[in-house]
Design an enzyme around this catalytic site. Structure first.
Site, short mmCIF file in Angstrom:
data_model
loop_
_atom_site.label_atom_id
_atom_site.label_comp_id
_atom_site.label_asym_id
_atom_site.label_seq_id
_atom_site.Cartn_x
_atom_site.Cartn_y
_atom_site.Cartn_z
N THR A 82 2.83 -5.36 -16.85
CA THR A 82 2.39 -6.57 -16.11
C THR A 82 2.24 -7.70 -17.16
O THR A 82 2.53 -8.81 -17.36
CB THR A 82 1.34 -6.40 -15.51
N HIS A 199 1.85 -1.76 -5.98
CA HIS A 199 1.64 -1.16 -7.32
C HIS A 199 1.77 0.43 -7.03
O HIS A 199 1.45 0.93 -5.95
CB HIS A 199 0.59 -1.47 -7.81
N ASP A 260 7.88 -8.17 -11.86
CA ASP A 260 7.72 -7.88 -13.22
C ASP A 260 8.25 -6.86 -13.88
O ASP A 260 8.84 -6.95 -15.10
CB ASP A 260 6.11 -7.85 -13.53
N HIS A 261 8.58 -6.06 -13.15
CA HIS A 261 9.19 -4.47 -13.96
C HIS A 261 9.38 -3.46 -12.62
O HIS A 261 9.17 -3.92 -11.66
CB HIS A 261 8.28 -3.87 -15.01
C1 GP9 Z 1 -3.72 -4.88 -13.12
C2 GP9 Z 1 -2.32 -5.22 -12.55
C3 GP9 Z 1 -1.22 -4.07 -12.76
O1 GP9 Z 1 -4.54 -6.08 -12.91
O2 GP9 Z 1 -1.92 -6.67 -13.04
O3 GP9 Z 1 -0.63 -3.93 -14.12
P1 GP9 Z 1 0.33 -2.89 -14.57
O4 GP9 Z 1 -0.24 -1.52 -14.50
O5 GP9 Z 1 1.59 -3.13 -13.79
O6 GP9 Z 1 0.82 -3.18 -15.99
MN MN Z 2 2.93 -4.59 -13.00
#
Ligand code: GP9
Ligand code: MN
Length: 433
Positions: A82, A199, A260-261
């Site tokens: 992220t 997530h 994002d990914h």
């Molecule tokens: C946590 C969120 C997740 O605040 O932005 O980040 P990631 O695990 O996807 O890098």
């Molecule tokens: Mn992320």
């Protein structure tokens, strides 16, 4: 020192492409709302399970003529996940070869970042809304160096009981409970929402599961659950758009949404393959690379001749694209991406590990693939002349970005109209933190 920044400047200036006159400045002066779609991949867009769309609202934005939507847009993150995506979107420089730039350098780095650029060039006020704690990925320090005015982290919201999942406040509540803060922002504003509910491991309380939605029945629980939280994210964004329209903010804003990914890791991709009508046997590195697409949707209410754009690009290109839509001249800034709408934009997209994809060839772990057929190509001298030239260009960009960031070279270069950010000007308050 000054000689090192000179080398970087030489590269970025020769790499610069002018905007497309048809789109330059079409969103000048509007509010910019960025919605970070956590772990959201392109293959979900317009896909149906048993004849039903997974994300009907995001699809409607993607397919709208009021959007510039990108079908061949790739994530370029490394281990910073992220935070790497955020760094690329805010600065148009790459994340680091190892670890997270936010975590390792964010506290002391000199940036030329979107919140400050928009403040200097358009009198924008900036804010981030995020349901996790401010210190995650060292955002509390990094955002000050980027010039963010406000950071509304978990401490601004009630995150007790079933109001949060693993990474913080549920997305529907984030959008809803942040309205009181958004409404106090001076316009024009640059506001970023970082969602968290979609997530890994994609678990959702039963009360948040859309009972009318039936997911897949693959042998991977993760894949099946992924689509369920995709749907929740879709609903969250739809509810937020309802608010934007009701409040009138919609008409004078641009909403930029991006994934994002990856959400499904390479090891799970063979389980995903049948859902994508792909053959899981002989699944290879190129198949994994092709799945690094994420959506980019720039929704511009009032635009009538947007639509799906097929040119290749990546996260590094978002800031120059946005700047040109806002009519901001970025020629003197240190940015490694190019405006996606410019006809001169390069379509060779670098991955953080040095591999690349393009409309013609993919170069992954030393193997060359024909992009259209996925076939492994013989490395003839003729072909390798092209591949080696692109490879050198990709490596040059990555390594100049790394030396810029690792040596904090922007300390030595402030273009006219963009003085160095003073982090002491920003003091974030964490009410319940
Ligand atoms: C946590 C969120 C997740 O605040 O932005 O980040 P990631 O695990 O996807 O890098
Ligand atoms: Mn992320």
């Amino acid at each position: 020192k000054s000689s090192e920044i000179t080398g970087v400047l030489k590269y970025v200036h020769s790499h610069y492409v002018p905007g497309n006159p048809k789109f330059y400045g079409i969103a000048k002066g509007r509010n910019v709302i960025v919605i970070h779609l956590e772990s959201f991949q392109q293959f979900v867009i317009n896909r149906k399970i048993d004849g039903k769309e997974i994300t009907p609202f995001l699809n409607s934005l993607y397919n709208s003529k009021s959007s510039l939507s990108f079908s061949n847009f790739f994530n370029q993150v490394g281990q910073g996940k992220t935070s790497d995506a955020e760094n690329m979107l805010e600065t148009s420089t790459f994340g680091l070869p190892q670890g997270s730039l936010f975590a390792q350098l964010g506290s002391d780095e000199t940036f030329q970042a979107a919140p400050d650029i928009l403040k200097q060039q358009g009198d924008y006020t900036s804010a981030v809304f995020h349901g996790n704690n401010a210190a995650f990925w060292n955002r509390n320090n990094t955002y000050k160096n980027m010039g963010y005015n406000y950071f509304y982290d978990a401490s601004y919201y009630d995150t007790t009981g079933d109001r949060a999942t693993g990474y913080g406040l549920k997305d529907k509540l984030l959008f809803h409970d942040s309205i009181q803060y958004l409404e106090h922002l001076q316009q024009p504003f640059y506001a970023k929402y970082i969602t968290v509910t979609n997530h890994f491991p994609y678990s959702l309380d039963s009360e948040d599961v859309d009972k009318g939605f039936k997911t897949t029945t693959t042998d991977s629980k993760l894949v099946n659950n992924y689509f369920v939280t995709n749907r929740y994210l879709d609903d969250s964004v739809r509810e937020f758009f309802d608010y934007l329209k009701k409040s009138g903010l919609y008409d004078n804003s641009v909403v930029l949404l991006y994934g994002d990914h990856y959400g499904i890791s390479d090891s799970e991709n063979p389980s995903l393959a049948p859902v994508l009508d792909k053959n899981a046997t002989n699944w290879n590195d190129n198949d994994n690379a092709e799945l690094q697409r994420v959506p980019l949707i720039i929704h511009i209410p009032g635009l009538t001749d947007g639509g799906v754009q097929d040119q290749y690009g990546g996260e590094i290109d978002v800031l120059p694209t946005l700047e040109h839509l806002l009519g901001i001249d970025n020629r003197e800034y240190v940015q490694f991406g190019q405006d996606l709408m410019s006809p001169q934009h390069s379509q060779v997209v670098a991955f953080r590990n040095g591999g690349f994809v393009s409309p013609w060839y993919n170069y992954i772990n030393g193997t060359v693939y024909d992009t259209k057929t996925g076939d492994v190509l013989a490395q003839t001298p003729d072909l390798m002349k092209t591949i080696n030239a692109w490879n050198a260009k990709v490596k040059e960009g990555l390594s100049l970005s790394d030396s810029l960031n690792e040596k904090n070279l922007l300390r030595f270069y402030q273009p006219a109209g963009l003085p160095k950010v003073n982090p002491d000007n920003y003091n974030y308050v964490y009410p319940n933190g």
